[in-house]
Design a protein around this motif. Sequence first.
Motif: not given
Length: 357
Positions: A50-64
């Motif tokens: 879930x975390x990996x998918x959501x952050x990929x969709x948001x484009x939040x690279x540091x958090x990813x």
Amino acid sequence: MKKHRKTFAILTALFSLPATSFATDTKPVTEPKAQGVIQMELSQRQSSLVQLSALTAKGDIPALKIAIEQALDQGLNLNEIKDLMVQLYTYTGFPRSLNALNALAETLQARQAKGVPTEIGPEPDRGNSNVDMLAQGTRTQTALIGQKVDLSALSADIDRYLKSHLFGDIFASDLLSWQEREIITVAALSAMQGVDSQLQAHLNISKKNGISDEQLKEIIRMAKPEMSQFPAGEENIAYAQYFVGKSYLNMLSTDQLAVGNVTFEPGTRNNWHIHHASKGGGQLLLVTAGRGYYQEWGKPAQELKAGDIVHIPAGTKHWHGAAPTEWFQHLAIEVPGENTRNQWLEPVADEDYAELK
């Protein structure tokens, strides 16, 4: 008009299919791995997806990058994460997917430089390389939907790409299970705006494949999209008894005017209520993000999106809240008045809320 609606419905269903392994020409279509019914909370592995998918969709690279580190340390291997990011290009676009894959490569390089071991994992097995992908994808598409789908009237290219590439190639990887691919898709769509119909369809498909309502709520909560520049604040526990669902409250100002930033999880709404005042009073809503509703007693509900303003006179019975599958946020400004007080009433009936478009 009816014909176009039918075509759209088929298209929505098509994009709402869970990913699964594809059979070769000589074998029937089967699900990858064991697909036992999952109950209650998400596992650690599912939470990582879930975390990996959501952050990929948001484009939040540091958090990813942080999430990638955690996922690798908690049991996901490199190729499984890579497979997740490849799948998501079909839902979030090439730029998001490529940025995520680059973040994965940089994270791996940094781990190697520090001597941190990383499990690579097996390469995906896509079956017979000589298989006719268009035929294979068509069979799988038909099996998953329960009927043949032909979108060539909409676009012959789209119909071919979906059958041969999406269904016949990408979903052929056996690294992730049917349920896991639905979790990935629901998480990514939950983190995006303007994809309500696709998300709703995937929620339905997820339920058919053993993902519980409790798990879906947790996926949506974890994948919470970026709202506005105003922080959501803490969970609105003090007023929880007057809400259906979970909300968050951040009082931005208590001087001059009381201004609160209220964030609603998907499906959350407050009870019917009235702002009383002997003079002046009432409330002003400034919608900052997401999609929701406002309704006055005896009137139809009004859809709300970012930029909308709602004036609520004192003495008006009303409610406001989020759409079923989208987050919603507004600033609530209390209009000064004399002898002001709030009267909380009954919840919005589930059947009435379900009828909202």
